[in-house]
Write an enzyme that holds these catalytic residues in place. Structure first.
Site, short mmCIF file in Angstrom:
data_model
loop_
_atom_site.label_atom_id
_atom_site.label_comp_id
_atom_site.label_asym_id
_atom_site.label_seq_id
_atom_site.Cartn_x
_atom_site.Cartn_y
_atom_site.Cartn_z
N ASP A 53 0.78 -1.27 -0.06
CA ASP A 53 0.18 0.03 -0.07
C ASP A 53 0.98 1.15 -0.07
OD1 ASP A 53 -2.05 1.96 0.32
OD2 ASP A 53 -1.92 1.74 2.62
N ASP A 57 -4.12 4.12 2.74
CA ASP A 57 -5.45 3.56 3.23
C ASP A 57 -5.32 2.02 3.65
OD1 ASP A 57 -5.12 2.10 0.84
OD2 ASP A 57 -6.98 2.99 -0.11
N ASP A 61 -2.07 -1.48 -3.38
CA ASP A 61 -2.44 -0.36 -4.68
C ASP A 61 -1.54 -0.60 -5.87
OD1 ASP A 61 -0.53 1.20 -3.97
OD2 ASP A 61 -2.04 2.27 -2.41
N ASP A 130 -7.06 -11.19 -14.60
CA ASP A 130 -8.20 -11.90 -14.39
C ASP A 130 -9.42 -11.62 -15.14
OD1 ASP A 130 -9.38 -14.11 -12.51
OD2 ASP A 130 -7.95 -13.25 -11.12
N ASP A 232 -11.86 -16.65 -14.76
CA ASP A 232 -12.38 -17.02 -13.55
C ASP A 232 -13.63 -17.67 -13.77
OD1 ASP A 232 -12.51 -16.31 -10.35
OD2 ASP A 232 -14.38 -15.51 -11.23
N GLU A 286 -9.97 -21.31 -15.15
CA GLU A 286 -9.92 -21.80 -13.66
C GLU A 286 -10.96 -22.90 -13.58
OE1 GLU A 286 -11.20 -20.45 -8.92
OE2 GLU A 286 -12.34 -19.86 -10.85
N HIS A 352 -4.75 -17.38 -4.05
CA HIS A 352 -5.64 -16.53 -3.02
C HIS A 352 -6.84 -17.16 -2.40
CE1 HIS A 352 -7.63 -16.30 -7.00
NE2 HIS A 352 -8.65 -15.59 -5.95
N ASP A 353 -7.29 -18.33 -3.18
CA ASP A 353 -8.22 -19.22 -2.71
C ASP A 353 -8.06 -20.19 -1.86
OD1 ASP A 353 -10.36 -17.72 -4.14
OD2 ASP A 353 -9.88 -18.92 -5.84
C1 NOJ Z 1 -12.84 -17.83 -8.36
C2 NOJ Z 1 -11.90 -16.69 -7.62
O1 NOJ Z 1 -10.53 -17.33 -7.79
C3 NOJ Z 1 -12.37 -16.73 -6.47
O2 NOJ Z 1 -11.60 -15.88 -5.48
C4 NOJ Z 1 -13.68 -15.94 -6.48
O3 NOJ Z 1 -14.40 -15.73 -5.14
C5 NOJ Z 1 -14.69 -16.85 -7.37
N1 NOJ Z 1 -14.21 -17.12 -8.39
C6 NOJ Z 1 -15.75 -16.08 -7.85
O4 NOJ Z 1 -15.46 -15.05 -8.70
#
Ligand code: NOJ
Length: 577
Positions: A53, A57, A61, A130, A232, A286, A352-353
């Site tokens: 950042d 904030d 960014d 993405d 995505d 994905e 990140h998931d």
């Molecule tokens: C997959 C993404 O990687 C995830 O972070 C997101 O919540 C879902 N698709 C919905 O877009």
């Protein structure tokens, strides 16, 4: 399906069945050695909200990314995949797009974007963005129009079910507090469909106008010079819009019902023709469907759809009580063999998931964190396929250590918490579960140094910094030649210098060994052997190969043995000839 969909909900174990590809195999193994930049790339994923950042904030960014481009370059990676940075109300951290042609205010401006892209290209780094078009935000102008009246021209951009027909057949929602994917809207007395949160209505891909809009958006970014798209949730984009009833309990394996439906491949071929084929861009989906055949159909070069896909079967193996190394080997081996002759895969164990790589697949105790983190990195960088590596894993960043629900920010984690509460579940158990698995574990701020807030922000971070930042951070690891960070650089360099690690044939050895993973990679007479110990004790890999004359190219310990004996979480790469 990835566990990002799953806290205490569902483990869609059937996502990938072990059905072998039955499609006509009219090409040779040579196809998989056809050189392409996107096969040779190492993709480094930057989660912009948590990276750096600059304006104080508390939210990462684009200027923050710009300030760290030299760091990214120093890693030796050649592609950055950036999570969504478009206009968004942030119900799902940018995966709910309200303006596809602008930059999210929290992240900066289009000028910042242009500077960032130029800064990447000057350094020889490519940018993959993405593309979130299974759904938009409910605050997108299209949806505002769509919901305003049944006669609105945008009505057909989304899926609506008029209430006079009765309740629509149940559809499971991944993020909804009731898991109900139909949301009633009194304005037009109709339900709209949202596979994800209520604020993420699904777009109607049957509508050619919607498709044309998406292709225009893609061209807008491709014309700016970006180098690829990550699609995505795209395997869910096409639906059977007659909305037949699904069998009870279908949600336990919803990808069978949601994945690769209808004319999905037709849409991808159209997208390829309209956009992808016209630019030097890579594309990655994905999700890879339900079968190897599905996956092949996405990425078979002859079909002109996408370049690669990532499958979730492997990341789903890690559970709070551990996982079987044989299972892990079997999954990776099965996928590799299905793609021996055609197609191309992504290799990853975290993003990140997911919760953090070392906390899920390694050992994040002070004693073994570094060794296990390096071992996992060795694995990811020595498999066939394009490695996708998540920011912070190069430092061996660990799970967040959150103990109360107030620490969490993720829409899925919070909605599921509410649901569990509503159904009277054991909330302590849920908290324990999300401490292992919540997506927020992987979203805490990047640990740059030992100053306040880990050098991430001068403000209040949007999500707490992991309390271990004083010991785990980039600045201290820069100084240590043996740090996980410097190890990451070495293994990336090794991959970049050895096409055998990109294209070489993969052969599993000693499958039944429950502790170690051993395999060779071979190309044009060059043969490497990789030995990995997944346990916290010294172990022997039984390869049957005489290692006394082998050259050690890299190891995560000093003076590794040449007998196949591995120290705890040891990793060794040998050249055999
Ligand atoms: C997959 C993404 O990687 C995830 O972070 C997101 O919540 C879902 N698709 C919905 O877009």
């Amino acid at each position: 399906m990835s566990n990002f969909f799953t806290p205490l909900i569902i483990v869609a174990a059937g996502l990938l069945v072990s059905k072998t590809c039955t499609g006509q195999n009219n090409r040779t193994a040579k196809d998989t050695t056809d050189r392409k930049w996107w096969k040779e790339a190492v993709v480094y994923q930057v989660y912009p909200r948590s990276f750096k950042d600059m304006d104080g904030d508390g939210i990462g960014d684009l200027k923050g990314i710009i300030s760290k481009l030299d760091y990214i370059k120093s890693l030796g990676v050649d592609v950055v995949w950036l999570n969504p940075i478009y206009g968004s109300p942030n119900d799902d951290n940018g995966y709910d797009v309200s303006d596809y042609r602008n930059i999210m205010k929290d992240f900066g401006t289009m000028d910042d974007f242009d500077t960032m892209l130029k800064g990447m290209h000057t350094r020889g780094i490519k940018l993959v963005m993405d593309l979130v078009v299974n759904h938009s935000s409910d605050e997108h102008e299209w949806f505002k129009q769509s919901r305003s009246s049944r006669k609105n021209p945008y009505r057909e951009y989304y899926h609506w079910w008029n209430a006079e027909k009765g309740k629509p057949p149940y559809r499971y929602s991944l993020f909804d507090v009731n898991h109900d994917a139909w949301r009633y809207d009194s304005l037009t007395n109709a339900y709209y469909l949202h596979y994800f949160s209520r604020k993420q209505p699904d777009l109607n891909w049957e509508n050619p106008k919607l498709r044309a809009e998406v292709y225009d958006i893609m061209k807008f970014w491709a014309d700016k010079g970006i180098d690829g798209f990550r699609l995505d949730a795209f395997q869910f984009a096409a639906k059977d819009t007659t909305f037949p009833a699904f069998p009870n309990g279908f949600e336990r394996d919803f990808t069978q019902y949601y994945g690769m439906q209808g004319n999905l491949h037709g849409y991808l071929q159209e997208m390829n023709q309209e956009v992808l084929s016209k630019y030097n861009v890579m594309s990655v989906a994905e999700g890879a469907g339900n079968t190897f055949e599905d996956a092949h159909n996405l990425v078979d070069a002859n079909r002109n759809e996408l370049n690669m896909a990532y499958a979730f079967e492997a990341v789903d193996i890690a559970k709070p009580d551990g996982y079987s190394v044989v299972h892990l080997k079997d999954v990776f081996t099965k996928w590799d063999s299905a793609f021996t002759d055609k197609g191309w895969l992504s290799i990853f164990l975290a993003n990140h998931d997911q919760a953090r790589l070392v906390s899920r697949f390694g050992n994040d105790s002070p004693q073994f964190r570094e060794a296990s983190s390096k071992m996992l990195t060795t694995f990811i960088m020595t498999m066939r396929g394009t490695p996708y590596y998540y920011n912070g894993d190069e430092l061996g960043m660990t799970n967040a250590g959150f103990t109360k629900i107030e620490d969490y920010r993720d829409v899925q984690t919070l909605n599921e918490y509410q649901r569990q509460k509503n159904i009277g579940a054991d909330m302590q158990a849920y908290l324990k579960f999300i401490a292992f698995s919540s997506r927020d574990n992987g979203r805490t701020p990047f640990q740059w140094d030992a100053t306040q807030n880990s050098g991430f922000t001068k403000g209040t971070p949007w999500i707490n910094v992991n309390s271990n930042y004083k010991t785990i951070n980039a600045a201290s690891q820069e100084k240590d030649p043996n740090s996980t960070l410097n190890y990451f650089r070495k293994v990336v360099k090794l991959r970049k210098n050895n096409p055998v690690l990109v294209y070489g044939k993969y052969t599993l050895i000693d499958r039944e060994n429950p502790d170690t993973y051993a395999y060779t990679r071979e190309l044009n007479g060059k043969k490497l052997l990789i030995l990995l110990n997944f346990k916290n004790k010294a172990m022997n890999a039984k390869t049957g190969i005489d290692l006394s004359k082998a050259t050690i190219l890299l190891s995560n310990y000093d003076k590794p043995s040449n007998t196949g004996r591995l120290r705890p979480y040891g990793a060794v790469i040998y050249e055999l000839n």
